[in-house]
Design an enzyme around this catalytic site. Structure first.
Site, mmCIF file in Angstrom:
data_model
loop_
_atom_site.group_PDB
_atom_site.id
_atom_site.type_symbol
_atom_site.label_atom_id
_atom_site.label_comp_id
_atom_site.label_asym_id
_atom_site.label_seq_id
_atom_site.Cartn_x
_atom_site.Cartn_y
_atom_site.Cartn_z
ATOM 1 N N SER A 30 0.849 -1.197 0.000
ATOM 2 C CA SER A 30 0.000 0.000 0.000
ATOM 3 C C SER A 30 0.878 1.238 0.000
ATOM 4 C CB SER A 30 -0.888 0.001 1.245
ATOM 5 O OG SER A 30 -1.523 1.249 1.421
ATOM 6 N N TYR A 82 -2.678 -1.659 10.101
ATOM 7 C CA TYR A 82 -2.645 -1.956 8.668
ATOM 8 C C TYR A 82 -1.314 -1.525 8.044
ATOM 9 C CZ TYR A 82 -3.871 -1.609 3.692
ATOM 10 O OH TYR A 82 -3.885 -1.723 2.324
#
Length: 251
Positions: free
Chosen positions: A139, A152
């Protein structure tokens, strides 16, 4: 068998990024094993409608025994695994001081443990073939961390470190290991974190304002990167992370 004689696993393939990556690799000629904790039949149907080959498998990637059975079955049914796309993942918007250990472990167990277990399971077959492609979906939040996503971001940053380390071990066997790092993308999973469509699109449009390319990110935008990393042409590219986020100015 696939047109190119090779098989690709894509995890989290029921929808979103995983579905887009599965369809792109199928278009490239790979036979697809579409893995998800829910039925990925819709993705398989779309691939077959386009003339590709795919099968859906339901598997909890936190279960080492289930993964072992899955990979053993793929060896028999599809001739082994040539490409692994570790896409499955979860997130949670929570301020760090209120993240519970249960939420932390849930995120790490899928985003990291599942990646580790499945990668480890397919490696013997890739080594035996002398060819393999492992692609992690990270990400851009690893580089532009927003508030409320510490667990995350920690998991996705760890997956990039895993890519760099594993690439050094596996290059001698003809196996490359790379990562694609999309920015916030329009998917069912991302949309599910918001109370309504208006608040979701407001969130997405705020990212567009900081991007060089003024478009809302769609799953199809990072699929060509996965396609390249899975290709023969990418055989001399390993240990890399390619950010696909429209050129965010915060980098």
């Amino acid at each position: 068998m696939a047109r190119n004689g090779k098989t690709a696993i894509v995890t989290g393939a029921a929808n979103g990024l995983g579905a887009a990556y599965a369809r792109r690799l199928a278009a490239d000629g790979f036979q697809i094993a579409a893995i998800d904790v829910q039925d990925a039949g819709r993705t398989v149907a779309a691939i077959e409608a386009d003339g590709g080959k795919a099968r859906a498998y339901v598997c909890d990637l936190r279960d080492a025994d289930a993964i072992g059975e899955l990979v053993a079955g793929l060896d028999k049914e599809m001739g082994g695994v040539d490409v692994l796309v570790n896409n499955a993942g979860v997130y949670d918007f929570t301020p760090h001081e209120t993240v519970t250990i249960d939420v932390w472990r849930k995120i790490m167990s899928l985003n990291l443990d599942g990646m580790f277990l499945l990668t480890q399971a397919v490696l013997p077959g890739m080594k035996a073939k002398g060819w393999g492609r492992i692609i992690n979906v990270a990400s851009n939040s690893c580089f532009i961390p927003p508030p409320g996503l510490t667990a995350y971001v920690a998991s996705k940053s760890a997956s990039i470190g895993y890519v760099r380390s594993l690439a050094g071990e596996l290059g001698q066997y003809g196996i490359t290991v790379n990562a694609v790092a999309p920015g916030p993308t329009v998917t069912e999973g991302t949309r599910g974190g918001f109370p309504d469509e208006a608040s979701f699109m407001d969130f997405m449009n705020r990212f567009v304002e900081s991007q060089s390319v003024k478009k809302v990110s769609l799953p199809e935008y990072s699929a060509p990167v996965v396609s390249f990393f899975a290709s023969e042409e990418a055989g001399f590219v390993t240990g890399q992370t390619l950010v696909v986020d429209g050129g965010d100015a915060k980098h």
